[in-house]
Design a protein around this motif. Structure first.
Motif, PDB file in Angstrom:
ATOM      1  N   THR A  71      25.398  92.350  41.638  1.00 21.44           N
ATOM      2  CA  THR A  71      24.316  93.128  41.023  1.00 21.44           C
ATOM      3  C   THR A  71      23.945  92.589  39.652  1.00 21.44           C
ATOM      4  O   THR A  71      22.808  92.752  39.191  1.00 21.44           O
ATOM      5  N   PHE A 110      25.301  99.306  44.161  1.00 26.26           N
ATOM      6  CA  PHE A 110      26.097  98.084  44.282  1.00 26.26           C
ATOM      7  C   PHE A 110      26.337  97.728  45.751  1.00 26.26           C
ATOM      8  O   PHE A 110      26.346  96.556  46.117  1.00 26.26           O
ATOM      9  N   GLU A 166      23.185  96.126  47.120  1.00 25.98           N
ATOM     10  CA  GLU A 166      23.064  94.752  46.612  1.00 25.98           C
ATOM     11  C   GLU A 166      23.962  93.805  47.408  1.00 25.98           C
ATOM     12  O   GLU A 166      23.545  92.709  47.805  1.00 25.98           O
ATOM     13  N   SER A 177      22.725  93.331  51.023  1.00 27.29           N
ATOM     14  CA  SER A 177      21.536  92.481  51.124  1.00 27.29           C
ATOM     15  C   SER A 177      21.931  91.012  51.209  1.00 27.29           C
ATOM     16  O   SER A 177      21.297  90.231  51.931  1.00 27.29           O
ATOM     17  N   ALA A 233      17.878  86.968  48.015  1.00 28.42           N
ATOM     18  CA  ALA A 233      18.991  87.895  47.838  1.00 28.42           C
ATOM     19  C   ALA A 233      19.803  87.472  46.611  1.00 28.42           C
ATOM     20  O   ALA A 233      19.842  86.281  46.286  1.00 28.42           O
ATOM     21  N   PRO A 234      20.458  88.440  45.924  1.00 26.73           N
ATOM     22  CA  PRO A 234      20.514  89.881  46.168  1.00 26.73           C
ATOM     23  C   PRO A 234      19.135  90.541  46.076  1.00 26.73           C
ATOM     24  O   PRO A 234      18.179  89.938  45.606  1.00 26.73           O
ATOM     25  N   ILE A 235      19.084  91.788  46.506  1.00 27.27           N
ATOM     26  CA  ILE A 235      17.806  92.447  46.734  1.00 27.27           C
ATOM     27  C   ILE A 235      16.973  92.631  45.469  1.00 27.27           C
ATOM     28  O   ILE A 235      15.736  92.747  45.548  1.00 27.27           O
ATOM     29  N   HIS A 236      17.585  92.628  44.289  1.00 24.92           N
ATOM     30  CA  HIS A 236      16.768  92.767  43.072  1.00 24.92           C
ATOM     31  C   HIS A 236      15.848  91.558  42.903  1.00 24.92           C
ATOM     32  O   HIS A 236      14.742  91.681  42.374  1.00 24.92           O
ATOM     33  N   HIS A 237      16.288  90.390  43.367  1.00 32.78           N
ATOM     34  CA  HIS A 237      15.421  89.205  43.322  1.00 32.78           C
ATOM     35  C   HIS A 237      14.283  89.323  44.338  1.00 32.78           C
ATOM     36  O   HIS A 237      13.199  88.777  44.119  1.00 32.78           O
ATOM     37  N   PHE A 288      16.027 100.694  39.355  1.00 33.59           N
ATOM     38  CA  PHE A 288      17.380 100.664  39.898  1.00 33.59           C
ATOM     39  C   PHE A 288      18.293 101.593  39.101  1.00 33.59           C
ATOM     40  O   PHE A 288      19.221 102.190  39.664  1.00 33.59           O
TER      41      PHE A 288
END
Length: 356
Positions: free
Chosen positions: A190, A293, A296, A299, A318-322, A338
């Motif tokens: 994360t 978490f 994340e 993903s 990935a991770p999903i925030h990207h 988030f």
């Protein structure tokens, strides 16, 4: 340390306050925050001099991240220093739960430090071999789980179900170690945007500060129908230290970040939360409170699984925030949204305390 001194003196006068977990937990928050804010500027300056180019930035990631080149990493050392000093000052030195959690925190922090050091030295984002890292993490988590089991037994409590707990026997060590390692790496995954991992860790620590306090009090535990674990209440001190250290780090990690946490901090904090959950026998609740978490980490697992078998990606990155960054969300938008999700999930996790 202060508890031992006050105990030897018989808790006279104002020192009687040290008897109370709430007072020591508040003291741990304030102490860790103060230490972090004091050592932060010089520590960051020292890292900048020692590391030169700072943390390597992935070239295949969002292009906006390239502007972060030169930012020093290993800021987790600042967090570990604040947490450890604050904890040793306010904890009951005879409490096995706190020592087990501190063992994981420092052990995972050491593994993360070696990984960060390798990345900086080689100017590569790959770091130490994943197999070597996981092996070290499981050894540390396994030893800590054994320490905890000697105090709490091998039962698994399932929220929402008012039935006797499941006795996993010695398999519980495997389950507990997996929980600690998995959560340590989930927080690590994360930690990719300024402040993204730090604030949710603070929120999760706040939630577990309440949980371990209730678990450690026989009257509250009986009323809520949750396991009573004598001595677990002292983990409020660790939660408080993590909150204070996290707030101090967030002061310097706020966009644009002056320092990155690195694996040194993210692995340590994630491992600490996992160990606190095991010690309080709220492992499943951790999956709800720390749901951000979990998502994340999942993903990344989903992305790798499908890409290896189909050659296609489920997420843009990935991770999903990207993934959301690639969709056009700005970094502050991803981080704040988030954060909101982490608060909602923490409240959902706390609601399980009465839904039994």
């Amino acid at each position: 340390m202060l508890y031992l001194i006050a105990e030897q003196l018989g808790f006279p006068g104002i020192l009687n306050l040290i008897r109370y977990l709430s007072f020591r937990a508040g003291g741990a928050v304030a102490t860790a925050l103060l230490i972090g804010l004091i050592i932060g500027p010089k520590f960051i300056g020292w890292l900048r001099v020692r590391q030169g180019k700072g943390q390597p930035i992935r070239t295949d990631g969002p292009q906006t991240h390239l502007a972060k080149r030169g930012t020093p990493t290993m800021g987790g050392l600042m967090i570990l220093t604040s947490v450890t000093l604050s904890l040793l000052l306010w904890m009951d030195l005879s409490n096995m739960f706190v020592w087990a959690c501190l063992f994981v925190t420092l052990g995972f922090g050491a593994i993360g430090f070696l990984d960060d050091y390798d990345k900086v030295r080689k100017a590569s984002h790959k770091g130490v071999s994943g197999k070597v890292r996981l092996a070290g993490e499981f050894v540390i988590a396994g030893l800590a789980s054994w320490m905890i089991i000697s105090q709490v037994g091998t039962h698994l409590y399932v929220p929402f179900i008012n039935y006797p707990p499941l006795d996993l026997g010695w398999f519980y060590i495997v389950f507990a170690a997996f929980t600690i390692v998995a959560f340590g790496n989930a927080v690590n995954l994360t930690d990719g945007l300024d402040g993204l991992a730090t604030f949710p860790v603070i929120i999760a620590s706040l939630a577990f500060m309440l949980i371990v306090y209730l678990v450690g009090n026989v009257k509250y535990a009986e009323y809520l129908g949750i396991p009573h674990i004598p001595g677990a209440g002292d983990l409020t001190i660790l939660c408080g230290a993590m909150i204070g250290a996290g707030l101090a780090f967030l002061w310097f990690n706020a966009p644009p970040a002056a320092v990155f946490m690195g694996d040194t901090g993210s692995l340590a904090l994630g491992g600490a939360l996992g160990t606190i959950a095991v010690a309080s026998q709220h492992e499943i609740v951790l999956g709800i409170i720390g749901g951000l978490f979990v998502v994340e980490a999942m993903s990344v697992i989903i992305q790798v699984f499908f890409y290896k078998r189909t050659g296609k990606r489920v997420f843009k990155m990935a991770p999903i925030h990207h993934h959301f960054e690639q969709m056009g969300w700005s970094e502050p938008t991803v981080v704040i949204r988030f954060w909101i999700i982490s608060i909602v999930l923490a409240l959902a996790g706390l609601s399980t305390l009465k839904l039994r």
